[in-house]
Scaffold this active site. Structure first.
Site, PDB file in Angstrom:
ATOM      1  N   SER A   1      22.595-131.657 120.201  1.00 45.29           N
ATOM      2  CA  SER A   1      23.426-131.918 121.380  1.00 45.29           C
ATOM      3  C   SER A   1      24.902-132.072 121.057  1.00 45.29           C
ATOM      4  O   SER A   1      25.286-132.464 119.958  1.00 45.29           O
ATOM      5  CB  SER A   1      22.932-133.173 122.101  1.00 45.29           C
ATOM      6  OG  SER A   1      21.763-132.861 122.811  1.00 45.29           O
TER       7      SER A   1
ATOM      8  N   ASP B   1      18.059-132.165 126.398  1.00 39.16           N
ATOM      9  CA  ASP B   1      19.363-132.691 126.824  1.00 39.16           C
ATOM     10  C   ASP B   1      20.305-131.650 127.427  1.00 39.16           C
ATOM     11  O   ASP B   1      20.459-130.558 126.876  1.00 39.16           O
ATOM     12  CB  ASP B   1      20.131-133.271 125.627  1.00 39.16           C
ATOM     13  CG  ASP B   1      19.341-134.242 124.799  1.00 39.16           C
ATOM     14  OD1 ASP B   1      18.221-134.600 125.177  1.00 39.16           O
ATOM     15  OD2 ASP B   1      19.860-134.641 123.742  1.00 39.16           O
TER      16      ASP B   1
ATOM     17  N   ASP C   1      25.291-135.979 118.271  1.00 43.59           N
ATOM     18  CA  ASP C   1      25.553-135.921 119.707  1.00 43.59           C
ATOM     19  C   ASP C   1      27.006-136.229 120.060  1.00 43.59           C
ATOM     20  O   ASP C   1      27.296-137.112 120.881  1.00 43.59           O
ATOM     21  CB  ASP C   1      24.610-136.869 120.478  1.00 43.59           C
ATOM     22  CG  ASP C   1      23.141-136.650 120.149  1.00 43.59           C
ATOM     23  OD1 ASP C   1      22.809-135.559 119.648  1.00 43.59           O
ATOM     24  OD2 ASP C   1      22.339-137.564 120.381  1.00 43.59           O
TER      25      ASP C   1
END
Lengths: 503, 503
Positions: B86, B29, B151
């Site tokens: 992330s 990512d 995230d």
């Protein structure tokens, strides 16, 4: 690019033995699925003149058991008013329509007449148990002056004692619900959508109450879309919710697809089912290539009849469960083929398929846990169990389970009879996370395969065009060992036009 | 089945020239995308030790223009508290956090520390323009005692003068929204979902205000799912609606995917963009095969930077428009290659690709109308225009337009460098119905292709593994004639590590 048919088998060699296909011409959506108290009726979108879509009539077949189908004459013709597009059939047992002689009732079909600029809903009734239909003189029974308004599904809603029609406002991505006491006059009740994935057109809505395994029920609205399904072309999605006789309310804003592959469309349910769970049939095809698959005389295959229920998944959301109608009466003698119960990583086992047009495999296998402490990149990180149907022409159909990510694949890309830019090679499904055990129920029938995973929690349906018949089965464990707790392989007896042999 | 890598090109020969890829190791990512007032920062999920997912750090690169990327040292390490999963980065210009010396501000990163049984949100700040980060002593800044909570995306919401965090309750299929005045204390505001397609996990939410072409704006919530995307594995969907600083409300119950192929995931937007439309980068890959693609030393490619807007489709629903960041500065001399403006059915035209690592094609073509009165089954019913990148090894990448059904395909199935049961061969998109004209903007860059259709209305992104470089371009009209109104073919200059040559 011109699609390259390659070397293909003849029309007869691709014809399924237990799935309904038209003798000649082109077949698409199932229509008017109904049990009339004696037998099952399968009507279908049908061009009797050529194996291409067009000049749509309602073809017809009947069956005592959903597998043995008897061809019947065309039931509803194309007329100057338009083609006979998709629709449904109900038993008007109490003559609510007043169309039948007093004290009797019978089958009523509701369907779309499609003229180039107008789609409206027509009614026809049958006094000979669905063999022939008479069109209602005051047709259409429902006309909104639209060019994109089709595929009425009708059922009787007992709590409100009225007929309900679900019909697609296709280009607007809405399903409209209408109510009627007599099947002739219809009043709009509500609309649903746009919702889920819309594609270009909504088609073929089906709404029904479905049992939840273990008790209770929920309502499920099925909506087919074409083109623009996420895997390309056509596909059927569903929404789970409630229906109070007026309005369908989904229990969440999520959407799910009925099939993890791309050859299952225009799902419809039988009405007037005598007993057991709801029964559906879909069209085993995709509009992206249905007119270009290898054939000279016929195109179009229906799915297996499937019993449908609901069950909560691990997040407690209700998901569709699909299982084929009982296949045991079709089974021949089980193959004398017993794979080892224990298969080490890297091992495989192979057996010839018994001589038969169609085959059924049932198996359960558990893949070993991923070893701890592997160095990164060690291929031990993938533990896969693969079932191949193959032949000596280096063709193979592969169904595999990637245990450590709990995903299944269905790969038809190594069959050589058909190549087309929209004919996607492989499909996959995410199964229950962290579950290394899988059960597979597979029916291979000439140009079709249907895979029912984990007792129907996931279903994949795909057309297949091997250049040479697939005649062997191989099991392989790669990356991790596997323990088989169950394996059965059956030949299945031909049921469609069996008396004529395989034609 | 063991994936069969076949004959593949070396790591260097697959390395893109204008797309960012890690020098070594594994990248997934994009993280912390931010413009710091001077340059663009691309952080990324990074295992620096091996080309497999694991031991996740934040890698880092910087760029003046989104194409020329300079490698920087790892910015955030794996620590005993967990891997650095992330997250996002914002410019805390006014020192709302109080972490910077008085009168100054700087970059703040918010990300997930992932321990085996706990995912919580951490904060770190940088006083050297994002090169190094100091972890906040009172981390985590947000901990719900969950194993599946990750995230965080953070942005400043001017109307309510507070920071907003969107973060995934992954297994519950919800996006939670939190508010904060100082980036350190967070209060839950609302939740969204389950909605759209859920797959197994929700990941990498991104919420932002996007301009509508012609004026106004709408809010778009992007939610990535993995596994269980409809084409298998991972994919990113989006919802269009409103956000009042507390709650995101979608304007409909529909969902759309950002990409019609399957190699575009974990889309993230830059914060603090100086001018122009929002800019996104996604990971050009799919979790189903990202650790098994041909490579020895590195794996992972970022998408082109894309400017994003919204525009109504023919049903007046707002859809995402994606166009690559201006490529004109990268162009070499246009190829001296002019296809005929008129191509009859059955004709084709071919040209060598100019010597360059990456290529750009822009073209517009209109396919002739379907002739009236064709007999059913006449192949004139399909009118297709095909662009192939090919080589003398009988490999071809095919991008085709089926004009009469207004569908596009992208077919990588005839490339020979990589075969894997999840590596789907072909993808397709439904375009505007009844529109026989198409514009294509294609960037081919070693192991990647991105196709922008009809000025960004549809985008398809796919990894490619030809066994031999693709070195020719062919245009073909089949079934119907075609008129080209525009055609340009450019070599693109290497921008990533250009000073080192192609490594």
């Amino acid at each position: 690019m011109t699609p390259t048919p390659g070397t293909t088998l003849s029309d007869a060699e691709y014809r399924p033995a237990i799935h309904f296909s038209p003798r000649i011409g082109f077949m698409n959506d199932p229509n008017g699925l109904v049990h009339d108290g004696t037998q099952w009726h399968l009507y279908y979108q049908f061009d009797p003149f050529a194996p291409y879509a067009g000049r749509v009539h309602w073809g017809h077949a009947t069956s005592p058991d959903l597998y043995h189908w008897q061809d019947q004459p065309v039931a509803i013709d194309q007329t100057p008013a338009g083609e006979a597009f998709s629709g449904s059939a109900v038993m008007d047992a109490h003559n609510t329509s007043g169309l039948f002689p007093e004290g009797t009732g019978g089958l009523v079909a509701l369907y779309t007449r499609a003229a180039p600029d107008r789609q409206s809903q027509y009614l026809a009734w049958s006094t000979d148990s669905g063999l022939t239909f008479t069109e209602y003189a005051q047709n259409p029974v429902l006309d909104l002056q639209l060019s994109s308004f089709r595929d009425p599904q009708v059922f009787f809603h007992a709590p409100t004692q009225r007929w309900i029609m679900c019909v697609a406002l296709s280009r607007d991505h809405q399903i409209a619900f209408f109510g009627s006491s007599n099947l002739l006059q219809w009043t709009e009740l509500s609309r649903f959508g746009p919702s889920g994935m819309t594609g270009v057109d909504y088609e073929c809505p089906n709404l029904l109450e479905v049992p939840i395994e273990g008790g209770k029920t929920a309502w499920v609205l099925f909506v087919s879309i074409n083109p623009g399904a996420p895997q390309g072309g056509s596909a059927t999605q569903y929404f789970v919710g409630t229906f109070d006789g007026t309005r369908f309310v989904p229990e969440s804003d999520t959407t799910e697809f009925v099939d993890f592959a791309k050859d299952f469309y225009a799902l419809q349910f039988f009405t007037n089912v005598p007993s057991g769970n709801p029964v559906s049939i879909g069209w085993l095809n995709n509009w992206q290539y249905c007119q270009e698959t290898p054939a000279n005389s016929w195109r179009g295959v229906m799915s297996l009849p499937r019993r449908v229920s609901l069950a909560p998944d691990t997040t407690q959301r209700l998901k569709l469960i699909q299982r084929p109608e009982d296949l045991t009466p079709l089974r021949g003698t089980a193959a004398d083929a017993t794979p080892p119960s224990r298969m080490d990583a890297g091992s495989s086992w192979e057996t010839p398929l018994p001589a038969s047009a169609a085959h059924e495999v049932r198996m359960s296998v558990e893949i070993d846990a991923q070893p701890a402490g592997l160095p990164p990149g060690d291929k031990g990180r993938s533990g896969r169990f693969v079932l191949n149907f193959l032949n000596s022409n280096e063709e193979t159909l592969s169904i595999g389970f990637d245990a450590f990510t709990a995903q299944l694949w269905l790969d038809r890309g190594k069959l050589k009879g058909f190549s087309h830019p929209f004919f996607t090679n492989s499909f996959s499904a995410a199964l229950t996370p962290d579950q290394r055990k899988i059960t597979l129920h597979i029916v291979l029938d000439k140009c079709s395969v249907e895979v029912f995973v984990n007792n129907g929690q996931q279903t994949g349906s795909a057309l297949l065009f091997p250049a040479t018949p697939l005649d062997r089965l191989r099991l392989s464990a790669t990356g991790a060992g596997a323990t088989l707790s169950h394996f059965e392989l059956f030949p299945l007896k031909q049921t469609v036009r069996a008396e004529e042999g395989q034609i």
